[in-house]
Scaffold this active site. Structure first.
Site, PDB file in Angstrom:
ATOM      1  N   LYS A 133       0.870  -1.280  -0.173  1.00 16.16           N
ATOM      2  CA  LYS A 133       0.186  -0.029  -0.018  1.00 16.16           C
ATOM      3  C   LYS A 133       0.559   1.398  -0.397  1.00 16.16           C
ATOM      4  O   LYS A 133       1.826   1.854   0.827  1.00 16.16           O
ATOM      5  CB  LYS A 133      -1.177  -0.401   1.562  1.00 16.16           C
ATOM      6  CG  LYS A 133      -2.392  -0.954   0.801  1.00 16.16           C
ATOM      7  CD  LYS A 133      -2.908  -0.541   2.458  1.00 16.16           C
ATOM      8  CE  LYS A 133      -3.976   0.891   2.751  1.00 16.16           C
ATOM      9  NZ  LYS A 133      -4.498   0.460   4.293  1.00 16.16           N
TER      10      LYS A 133
HETATM   11  O1  G3P Z   1      -7.799   2.286   4.816  1.00 19.47           O
HETATM   12  C1  G3P Z   1      -8.172   3.588   5.054  1.00 19.47           C
HETATM   13  C2  G3P Z   1      -8.649   3.506   6.302  1.00 19.47           C
HETATM   14  O2  G3P Z   1      -8.000   3.168   7.467  1.00 19.47           O
HETATM   15  C3  G3P Z   1      -8.647   5.052   6.265  1.00 19.47           C
HETATM   16  O3  G3P Z   1      -9.689   5.405   7.624  1.00 19.47           O
HETATM   17  O4  G3P Z   1     -11.830   5.691   9.721  1.00 19.47           O
HETATM   18  O5  G3P Z   1      -9.614   6.183   9.421  1.00 19.47           O
HETATM   19  O6  G3P Z   1     -11.593   7.840   7.895  1.00 19.47           O
HETATM   20  P1  G3P Z   1     -10.542   6.472   8.917  1.00 19.47           P
END
Ligand code: G3P
Length: 231
Positions: A92
């Site tokens: 990633k």
């Molecule tokens: O995989 C992407 C993710 O970790 C971002 O998520 O919930 O931090 O917006 P969030």
């Protein structure tokens, strides 16, 4: 449609993999921080990633993020991940200028690349051209910024179809099941989410009420015997 778990919580991965049709696991440094904070002792990063791989198996997708900010550092991180976990891991990489450089170099080596931290069409389109195998648009974060998450996903899906890119949309950043449904409807092939979202989706009171009604209706006719236990 593929469902992935966006976590490094080994117990949650083990628990969810037993019931849900999970296609893989994804992590990033923030997820690692949250998952590791629950552990008593600071774990060895690579040992922990290998433990996740053991739980999910080699046939499932496993996305691990680089941590360096510059392309050369990202390439060294990718090398370490591929050597110390395994060569099937999807690397990633955030879609920055440095990230795009690293992605193109990794694609020349035949590495599977996931373009992440995508907040809009331009980042996504550049990642398509850089050869990314997966593109991870951040659904909830875009929505919180007043952006049209569905429109961004639909535009990426349209370009993939129109120009025949061999790329999948792995939508990420979700806060509820409705967002995941909309991401799939907009054209995402996969979505990665915290296990709590899946668990909450099936714990809705109306589902539990329906199941309870089935049980009590059955019992009122046949008592405690299940269908398998009938004479
Ligand atoms: O995989 C992407 C993710 O970790 C971002 O998520 O919930 O931090 O917006 P969030």
């Amino acid at each position: 449609m593929k469902y992935l778990l966006d976590t490094a919580d080994l117990e949650a991965i083990r628990f969810c993999s037993e019931s849900f049709p999970i296609s893989g696991v994804s992590t990033n440094p923030s997820i690692v921080r949250t998952s590791f904070a629950k552990l008593k002792e600071k774990p060895d990063f690579f040992a922990h990633m290998n433990a996740i791989r053991t739980v999910i198996g080699r046939e499932k997708a496993f996305h691990i993020q680089v941590t360096a900010p510059d392309a050369d550092g990202m390439l060294r991180d990718a090398d370490a991940i591929l050597n110390r976990v395994d060569e099937q891991v999807c690397i990633k990489i955030p879609v920055t200028m440095e990230g795009l450089r690293a992605m193109q170099a990794l694609k020349k080596q035949g590495v599977t690349v996931t373009a992440t931290a995508v907040y809009g069409k331009t980042q996504a389109f550049l990642a398509l051209e850089a050869g990314a195998d997966y593109i991870a648009p951040y659904y909830n974060r875009m929505e919180s910024m007043g952006l049209d998450s569905d429109g961004v996903i639909a535009a990426i899906a349209q370009m993939i179809g129109e120009y025949e890119y061999p790329t999948e949309i792995l939508a990420a950043s979700f806060k509820n099941a409705g967002q995941i449904e909309r991401a799939f409807e907009a054209g995402a092939q996969s979505a990665t989410m915290d296990p709590s979202i899946l668990l909450a989706a099936l714990k809705q009171p109306y589902i539990l009420d329906a199941v309870e009604a089935f049980q009590s209706d059955w019992k009122s006719v046949f008592g405690d015997a299940t269908a398998a236990e009938l004479d």
